[in-house]
Design a protein around this motif. Structure first.
Motif, PDB file in Angstrom:
ATOM      1  N   ASP A 108      14.063  12.700 -12.680  1.00  0.00           N
ATOM      2  CA  ASP A 108      12.943  13.424 -12.955  1.00  0.00           C
ATOM      3  C   ASP A 108      12.109  11.652 -12.811  1.00  0.00           C
ATOM      4  N   LEU A 109      12.461  10.939 -12.825  1.00  0.00           N
ATOM      5  CA  LEU A 109      11.509   9.249 -12.478  1.00  0.00           C
ATOM      6  C   LEU A 109      12.002   8.851 -11.235  1.00  0.00           C
ATOM      7  N   LYS A 110      12.753   9.371 -10.646  1.00  0.00           N
ATOM      8  CA  LYS A 110      12.432   8.847  -8.935  1.00  0.00           C
ATOM      9  C   LYS A 110      11.878  10.128  -8.669  1.00  0.00           C
ATOM     10  N   ALA A 111      11.219  10.826  -9.131  1.00  0.00           N
ATOM     11  CA  ALA A 111      10.226  11.665  -8.330  1.00  0.00           C
ATOM     12  C   ALA A 111       8.397  11.839  -8.602  1.00  0.00           C
ATOM     13  N   ASN A 112       8.349  10.932 -10.045  1.00  0.00           N
ATOM     14  CA  ASN A 112       7.284  10.519 -10.373  1.00  0.00           C
ATOM     15  C   ASN A 112       6.492   9.350 -10.145  1.00  0.00           C
ATOM     16  N   GLN A 113       5.434   9.526  -9.015  1.00  0.00           N
ATOM     17  CA  GLN A 113       4.519   9.138  -8.305  1.00  0.00           C
ATOM     18  C   GLN A 113       4.321   7.469  -8.903  1.00  0.00           C
ATOM     19  N   ASN A 114       3.619   7.553  -9.530  1.00  0.00           N
ATOM     20  CA  ASN A 114       3.484   6.346  -9.841  1.00  0.00           C
ATOM     21  C   ASN A 114       4.659   5.309  -9.676  1.00  0.00           C
ATOM     22  N   PHE A 115       5.840   5.836 -10.576  1.00  0.00           N
ATOM     23  CA  PHE A 115       7.207   4.596 -10.690  1.00  0.00           C
ATOM     24  C   PHE A 115       7.573   5.180  -9.049  1.00  0.00           C
ATOM     25  N   LEU A 116       7.221   5.756  -7.738  1.00  0.00           N
ATOM     26  CA  LEU A 116       7.390   5.417  -6.688  1.00  0.00           C
ATOM     27  C   LEU A 116       6.423   4.208  -5.845  1.00  0.00           C
ATOM     28  N   ASN A 117       4.637   4.550  -6.330  1.00  0.00           N
ATOM     29  CA  ASN A 117       4.438   3.548  -5.963  1.00  0.00           C
ATOM     30  C   ASN A 117       4.176   2.265  -6.486  1.00  0.00           C
ATOM     31  N   LEU A 118       5.141   2.111  -8.161  1.00  0.00           N
ATOM     32  CA  LEU A 118       5.120   0.118  -8.426  1.00  0.00           C
ATOM     33  C   LEU A 118       6.784  -0.004  -7.637  1.00  0.00           C
ATOM     34  N   GLN A 119       7.914   0.967  -7.095  1.00  0.00           N
ATOM     35  CA  GLN A 119       8.950   0.456  -6.428  1.00  0.00           C
ATOM     36  C   GLN A 119       8.253   0.043  -5.855  1.00  0.00           C
ATOM     37  N   SER A 120       7.516   0.552  -4.795  1.00  0.00           N
ATOM     38  CA  SER A 120       6.973   0.763  -3.149  1.00  0.00           C
ATOM     39  C   SER A 120       6.605  -1.015  -3.226  1.00  0.00           C
ATOM     40  N   THR A 121       5.466  -1.289  -4.488  1.00  0.00           N
ATOM     41  CA  THR A 121       4.439  -2.620  -4.426  1.00  0.00           C
ATOM     42  C   THR A 121       5.466  -4.036  -4.921  1.00  0.00           C
ATOM     43  N   TRP A 122       6.810  -3.521  -5.789  1.00  0.00           N
ATOM     44  CA  TRP A 122       7.670  -4.349  -6.113  1.00  0.00           C
ATOM     45  C   TRP A 122       8.380  -4.396  -5.023  1.00  0.00           C
ATOM     46  N   THR A 123       8.560  -3.862  -3.793  1.00  0.00           N
ATOM     47  CA  THR A 123       9.964  -4.513  -2.709  1.00  0.00           C
ATOM     48  C   THR A 123       8.997  -4.737  -1.704  1.00  0.00           C
ATOM     49  N   GLU A 124       7.337  -4.815  -1.914  1.00  0.00           N
ATOM     50  CA  GLU A 124       6.392  -5.250  -0.661  1.00  0.00           C
ATOM     51  C   GLU A 124       6.286  -6.861  -1.689  1.00  0.00           C
ATOM     52  N   SER A 125       6.288  -7.338  -3.268  1.00  0.00           N
ATOM     53  CA  SER A 125       5.975  -8.460  -3.399  1.00  0.00           C
ATOM     54  C   SER A 125       7.268  -8.904  -3.258  1.00  0.00           C
ATOM     55  N   GLU A 126       8.567  -8.545  -3.418  1.00  0.00           N
ATOM     56  CA  GLU A 126       9.351  -8.856  -2.864  1.00  0.00           C
ATOM     57  C   GLU A 126      10.056 -10.418  -1.819  1.00  0.00           C
ATOM     58  N   GLU A 127       9.469  -9.118  -0.562  1.00  0.00           N
ATOM     59  CA  GLU A 127       8.832  -9.872   0.781  1.00  0.00           C
ATOM     60  C   GLU A 127       8.493 -10.627   0.454  1.00  0.00           C
ATOM     61  N   GLN A 128       7.059 -10.754   0.269  1.00  0.00           N
ATOM     62  CA  GLN A 128       5.927 -11.524   0.317  1.00  0.00           C
ATOM     63  C   GLN A 128       7.005 -12.883  -0.470  1.00  0.00           C
TER      64      GLN A 128
END
Length: 185
Positions: A108-128
């Protein structure tokens, strides 16, 4: 007499050039670390939202979420020196990455749009942050070369410039990721 004046003027010009070069390299290191600081602040700002979303969807270990929140509070305190910031960043990265891996157990958490957006932002932040670390390490290497090589070492000694450590990965970060170990729960 003219040769002596030209020789002294030449030594002065070379000295000024070396001095300015050392100052420029030291400022470049400071600027590069500031870029890391900005990226870390951006990442720290993501943590409360990430923790709240994970809390809503999982019976995740409260200790881990408390640990992440505590590390973020320590990072936001503004009392840490650069080395402490780097060490704390490694702890936060490790804790949040562990949380991200455990999230796989909560569909359920993996499908949550908020979580997916945060996860994507986290990954982008890690790359930066990784790019900012590479820039910092290149600046530190250029600075260290300048203060250790002749004749810069003479001026660096007079200016009390010391070598700076580059940011290195921990032993844990250097190890290959084992998919088998990640999903054995």
């Amino acid at each position: 007499m003219i040769i002596a004046i030209i020789t002294i003027a030449l030594f002065l010009l070379v000295g000024i050039a070396i001095y300015n070069s050392l100052i420029g390299k030291k400022n470049q290191v400071t600027n590069a670390f500031s870029a890391i600081d900005v990226m870390l602040k951006k990442r720290y700002d993501l943590i409360p939202n990430l923790v709240e979303v994970v809390k809503q969807y999982s019976a995740y270990e409260e200790n881990t979420l408390t640990k992440i929140t505590g590390l973020r509070a320590k990072a936001a305190s503004g009392t840490l020196n650069n080395q402490e910031k780097i060490e704390l960043d490694k702890q936060i990265g490790s804790a949040v990455n562990g949380m991200m891996l455990t999230v796989e157990n909560y569909p359920d958490l993996k499908a949550n749009q908020n979580f997916l957006n945060l996860q994507s932002t986290w990954t982008e932040s890690e790359e930066q942050i990784a790019a900012a670390r590479r820039n910092y390490n290149a600046s530190v290497t250029a600075y260290n070369d300048a203060i250790m090589m002749f004749p810069g070492n003479i001026f660096a000694g007079m200016m009390n410039y010391q070598p700076i450590n580059v940011i290195e990965n921990t032993v844990e970060e250097r190890q290959n990721i084992s998919a088998k170990d990640l999903f054995k729960n």
